[in-house]
Design an enzyme around this catalytic site. Structure first.
Site, PDB file in Angstrom:
ATOM      1  N   TRP A 317      53.425  72.243  47.612  1.00 45.39           N
ATOM      2  CA  TRP A 317      53.240  71.988  46.176  1.00 45.39           C
ATOM      3  C   TRP A 317      53.462  70.501  45.868  1.00 45.39           C
ATOM      4  O   TRP A 317      52.802  69.934  45.002  1.00 45.39           O
ATOM      5  CB  TRP A 317      54.233  72.847  45.378  1.00 45.39           C
ATOM      6  CG  TRP A 317      54.235  72.558  43.914  1.00 45.39           C
ATOM      7  CD1 TRP A 317      53.430  73.101  42.957  1.00 45.39           C
ATOM      8  CD2 TRP A 317      55.086  71.635  43.206  1.00 45.39           C
ATOM      9  NE1 TRP A 317      53.726  72.601  41.719  1.00 45.39           N
ATOM     10  CE2 TRP A 317      54.734  71.678  41.841  1.00 45.39           C
ATOM     11  CE3 TRP A 317      56.112  70.770  43.600  1.00 45.39           C
ATOM     12  CZ2 TRP A 317      55.373  70.913  40.879  1.00 45.39           C
ATOM     13  CZ3 TRP A 317      56.742  69.998  42.641  1.00 45.39           C
ATOM     14  CH2 TRP A 317      56.375  70.081  41.296  1.00 45.39           C
ATOM     15  N   HIS A 318      54.380  69.861  46.605  1.00 47.15           N
ATOM     16  CA  HIS A 318      54.686  68.463  46.332  1.00 47.15           C
ATOM     17  C   HIS A 318      53.544  67.532  46.730  1.00 47.15           C
ATOM     18  O   HIS A 318      53.408  66.446  46.174  1.00 47.15           O
ATOM     19  CB  HIS A 318      55.960  68.034  47.075  1.00 47.15           C
ATOM     20  CG  HIS A 318      57.200  68.597  46.459  1.00 47.15           C
ATOM     21  ND1 HIS A 318      57.661  69.856  46.755  1.00 47.15           N
ATOM     22  CD2 HIS A 318      58.058  68.082  45.542  1.00 47.15           C
ATOM     23  CE1 HIS A 318      58.762  70.075  46.047  1.00 47.15           C
ATOM     24  NE2 HIS A 318      59.020  69.032  45.310  1.00 47.15           N
ATOM     25  N   GLY A 319      52.760  67.923  47.705  1.00 47.53           N
ATOM     26  CA  GLY A 319      51.669  67.047  48.103  1.00 47.53           C
ATOM     27  C   GLY A 319      50.930  67.597  49.307  1.00 47.53           C
ATOM     28  O   GLY A 319      51.460  68.435  50.049  1.00 47.53           O
ATOM     29  N   PHE A 498      53.434  64.030  42.213  1.00 48.33           N
ATOM     30  CA  PHE A 498      53.353  65.423  42.623  1.00 48.33           C
ATOM     31  C   PHE A 498      52.615  66.246  41.568  1.00 48.33           C
ATOM     32  O   PHE A 498      52.439  67.384  41.662  1.00 48.33           O
ATOM     33  CB  PHE A 498      54.741  66.005  42.862  1.00 48.33           C
ATOM     34  CG  PHE A 498      55.546  65.187  43.853  1.00 48.33           C
ATOM     35  CD1 PHE A 498      54.922  64.657  44.970  1.00 48.33           C
ATOM     36  CD2 PHE A 498      56.878  64.923  43.668  1.00 48.33           C
ATOM     37  CE1 PHE A 498      55.636  63.884  45.876  1.00 48.33           C
ATOM     38  CE2 PHE A 498      57.610  64.173  44.573  1.00 48.33           C
ATOM     39  CZ  PHE A 498      56.979  63.652  45.672  1.00 48.33           C
TER      40      PHE A 498
END
Lengths: 498, 355
Positions: A317-319, A498
């Site tokens: 989800w962060h990247g 993000f």
């Protein structure tokens, strides 16, 4: 536009506040409309070209929610289609190039829209709850504000409709509340100081260390630890500073946002850490992913698999990069070990005396996991991690070589200096600064233990208990002024990407 | 008494007191000339400098003073560049034969400095020869932000030499308002106040009573009448550095070593100067022989790459170029250097003879 900019503090915020409370005296809808319009302007300031995307996402999700709430049949298919659309949008903008590069295809020229992960997940949660008959919303203006509300739009906290919608609908919130406003300014000032006074202060040390491998420099153990601890502190104070500012700003408008941090580096274990770090993301992942996968209802092994899947997807989800997958997997592994430890040893180490040891162990484990999170690629991750654990040998000061020359024969030690690359300039000054910031992270009370806030569970820290008194007024004014004065060049928040 | 409204009044009062104090200090002292307050100081300094046969104490704001010298003093020959050649007088000027000379070099001088000086010279009728010293970081924008304090001058200068405005890092230059409420600027202004013994602007700088400034304290550096630096006795007592303390010459060595846009822009500046009848020479100053032991491999790589680019640019723009980074090509040795990249005064005196 950044919260930590003069334009925001002296221009945007006063305008938004005056308009909101001014219009709130005339019409409730006008006040909500004003705040929604200001939120869209806040978003468009970064790149007006993506306003259509945000608008389309809001409109499509609102329509999908209306259909879901009215439909009697085919609701599951409708929900799947709506979620698929949201994930498709996120997938295209955030993950397409990751997938293409992994199958050696040419990548596309895609710009990641700011805050897309946050506004997509907020809306997916809303759709799921509408499907579960736990939510409905028929007021489009309130819904626009729910998604775009500028204190949270870019980097959270990730909101739940049931904690926001009643507040947006409450007429009392459109009238100026001096107590909430005063608390809001105090929280905002603390957040601003965290960002510009602490996070930005240690950022240079982290940057220097994580840039070094790409310049062909070989890091020593000391350098790798200093850089990794510096990054751990940078990201904590950057993001918790942002979250405090968001909560404080929202309080000024009379709206309470959920808390996002609770002194995570004071956790006794990794399970505890995830109850204190980015709390609204943890809540989202638990409610909408971990529980959806079956949670802990299908036995221990399945629970561990679900936990691992949740953490890996949380990392992703962060990247879109293997580094974030690795970070998520590491935390998944930590959690499995933590659960296993509890199962095997029970309460055997529950005595208070063990607490400092476990707190330190947790902190070091989290610091090590930040390495793949911060490193630009796997190669840098490998270099920094190898240095962190002394795999290339431990560098010791040259002056020690006479007294400990026998150690050189082991091959584990070399005497070319503890800090051979001169990465930190005035090293003693830099280390002193890092030490002070570290002490604040490890021992200072959280913002909500200073300024009482709804939703906070920990007791107030009496010696620094904020009250709307003249003394605190003077202190908050000075803190706010120092924060504003420390705003230098443009320094975006780390979580913006993000 | 815990009432929110009086509390908010106290928030506002203390906020305004702190902000007001900082803003007032920044505006009145204005150590870097963000509000144009330093111009008078620079003029006063330049006047004192020209009236002093041996020079005066080195100014805090060397860029402001040198800009003032360039704008007010007639000179046939001008040198722009970095501290590598800040000791050069007209006898070291490549080609020699200058009737008048200004050393406009500044510490950490960069492309922005070249732009400012080039623009200033284009309005000066007497200038006919300019030497641009090219350090290893010459072909990069944004390495030194010092000229941002003269933002208005800098933007005008870019336009004057034919470059588009707001290039690279200067896309969002600090505004006067940013300076007014900057804590960093406040600290530097407090430092100015401390140095000026509580006065917002420097008093008339102390003039030297003899060549070596016997009347100055040991730590003071000296500015000569032509803008060149004169080293203090304290500095000369510790320099040249012993060989073991000589660095690896890696100041400003960061990949990529060259921005192609900067190369093109320098070519455009040279053309603009030539069109105004000013002849341009590029100058490369050598590094200490120890640097070429390549303990910092990046430094050696950068030196080779930048020197090749400089010679290519000179050929393309038909500009004269003298010097090399490698001292062996100029028959210099360790005795000609103060440290890893600064020539002694004797070393710079020989520049006129370099090929």
């Amino acid at each position: 536009m950044l919260f930590n900019s003069h334009l925001f503090v002296f221009g945007f915020l006063p305008l938004a506040l005056v308009g909101y409370f001014g219009l709130g005296r005339i019409s409730e809808r006008a006040a909500v409309g004003w705040l929604a319009a200001m939120s869209l302007a806040f978003y468009a300031w970064w790149n007006p070209a993506f306003l259509w995307l945000l608008g389309a996402s809001i409109t499509a999700n609102f329509c999908a929610a209306l259909l879901l709430s009215r439909a009697q049949r085919g609701r599951a298919a409708l929900l799947s289609a709506a979620i698929g659309l949201n994930l498709g949008l996120l997938g295209y903008f955030k993950y397409a190039n990751f997938l293409l590069s992994n199958v050696s295809l040419p990548t596309l020229d895609i710009v990641l829209p700011l805050g897309i992960s946050f506004f997509t997940f907020t809306q997916i949660a809303f759709l799921v709850d509408v499907h579960r008959r736990r939510a409905d919303e028929y007021n489009f203006l309130n819904y626009i504000l729910f998604v775009t509300y500028f204190p949270h739009l870019i980097a959270g906290p990730i909101l739940h409709h049931k904690e926001m919608m009643p507040q947006f609908a409450d007429a009392a919130n459109k009238r100026f509340n001096p107590h909430l406003f005063a608390a809001g300014i105090a929280v905002f000032a603390i957040g601003l100081l965290k960002k510009v006074g602490l996070a930005d202060h240690v950022a240079g040390m982290a940057d220097a260390v994580f840039l070094a491998p790409s310049q062909g420099l070989s890091l020593s153990v000391a350098e790798a630890w200093i850089g990794s601890v510096a990054y751990a502190l940078q990201i904590y104070f950057d993001f918790s500073g942002y979250s405090d500012m968001a909560v404080g700003l929202s309080l000024m408008f009379g709206v309470v946002l959920p808390l996002n941090f609770n002194s995570p580096y004071q956790s006794d274990c990794i399970i505890d850490f995830w109850r204190r770090w980015h709390m609204t993301l943890s809540r989202f992942l638990r409610d909408y992913l971990y529980f959806a996968l079956g949670g802990n209802r299908r036995g221990t092994i399945r629970r561990h698999i679900n936990l691992m899947i949740t953490m890996v997807l949380g990392g992703l989800w962060h990247g879109a990069s293997w580094n974030f997958v690795l970070w998520g997997a590491l935390h998944g592994l930590y959690l499995l070990i933590n659960h296993g430890w509890r199962q095997i040893l029970g309460q055997r180490f529950s005595h208070k005396g063990w607490r400092p040891f476990f707190r330190l162990l947790t902190f070091l484990a989290v610091v090590a996991a930040w390495v793949p999170f911060r490193a630009p690629d796997l190669q840098t991750t490998k270099s920094v991690a190898a240095a962190l654990f002394g795999l290339d040998g431990v560098g010791l000061p040259v002056s020690w070589s006479i007294r400990f020359h026998q150690l050189a024969a082991t091959g584990l030690v070399h005497f070319d200096g503890a800090l051979p690359n001169d990465l930190f300039g005035d090293f003693r000054g830099a280390l002193r600064g890092l030490g002070v910031v570290l002490l604040v992270a490890l021992f200072a009370p959280s913002t909500q233990r200073i300024v009482p806030m709804p939703g906070a569970t920990d007791p107030i820290f009496r010696p620094l208990h904020w009250r709307p008194s003249p003394l605190w007024g003077g202190a908050v004014g000075v803190m706010l002024a120092v924060g504003v004065l420390l705003i230098g060049g443009e320094s975006p928040f780390l979580y913006f990407r993000f | 008494m815990n009432k929110p409204v009086p509390h908010l009044c106290w928030v506002a009062i203390s906020f305004l007191i702190v902000m007001g104090s900082v803003a007032a200090t920044n505006f009145i002292v204005d150590g870097k000339g963000a509000f144009g307050q330093t111009d008078d100081g620079a003029k006063q300094y330049a006047s004192a400098l020209l009236a002093s046969p041996y020079g005066v104490v080195w100014p805090e704001s060397e860029r402001a003073v040198k800009l003032n010298l360039l704008k007010t003093v007639e000179s046939e020959c001008v040198l722009v560049g970095t501290s590598h050649v800040n000791t050069m007088h007209k006898d070291g000027f490549p080609g020699g034969g200058c009737s008048s000379f200004i050393n406009a070099t500044v510490g950490g001088g960069s492309m922005e400095d070249v732009v400012i000086v080039a623009a200033a010279l284009m309005d000066r009728p007497g200038v006919s020869r300019l030497v641009i010293e090219l350090p290893v970081w010459a072909f990069k924008w944004g390495l030194n932000q010092a000229w941002r304090q003269f933002n208005a001058d800098y933007q005008k200068a870019r336009s004057r030499v034919g470059l588009p405005p707001a290039h690279g890092v200067d896309a969002n230059p600090a505004t006067e308002f940013d300076y007014l409420i900057s804590f960093k600027y406040f600290l530097s202004n407090l430092d100015v106040l401390r140095r000026n013994r509580g006065l917002p602007h420097p008093s008339t700088p102390t003039a030297l009573t003899d060549e070596h400034g016997s009347n100055l304290s040991d730590a003071d550096q000296i500015m000569r009448r032509d803008g060149a630096i004169g080293h203090s006795r304290e500095y000369l007592a510790t320099h040249p550095l012993p060989l073991s303390q000589v660095g690896v010459g890696d100041f400003h060595i960061v990949r990529p070593f060259i921005h192609q846009q900067a190369v093109r822009d320098l070519g455009a500046i040279v053309s603009a100067l030539k069109s105004r009848g000013i002849s341009v020479t590029f100058l490369l100053t050598p590094y200490h022989p120890k640097v070429f032991e390549c303990r910092s491999p990046d430094t050696c790589e950068a030196l080779a790459e930048v020197e090749a680019t400089a010679y290519d640019l000179a050929r393309e723009t038909e500009t004269k170029i003298v010097g090399h980074y490698d001292p062996r090509l100029l028959r210099l040795d360790a005795h000609d250097f103060f440290d890893d990249m600064h020539l002694t005064e004797d070393g710079t005196r020989n520049i006129a003879n370099w090929r």
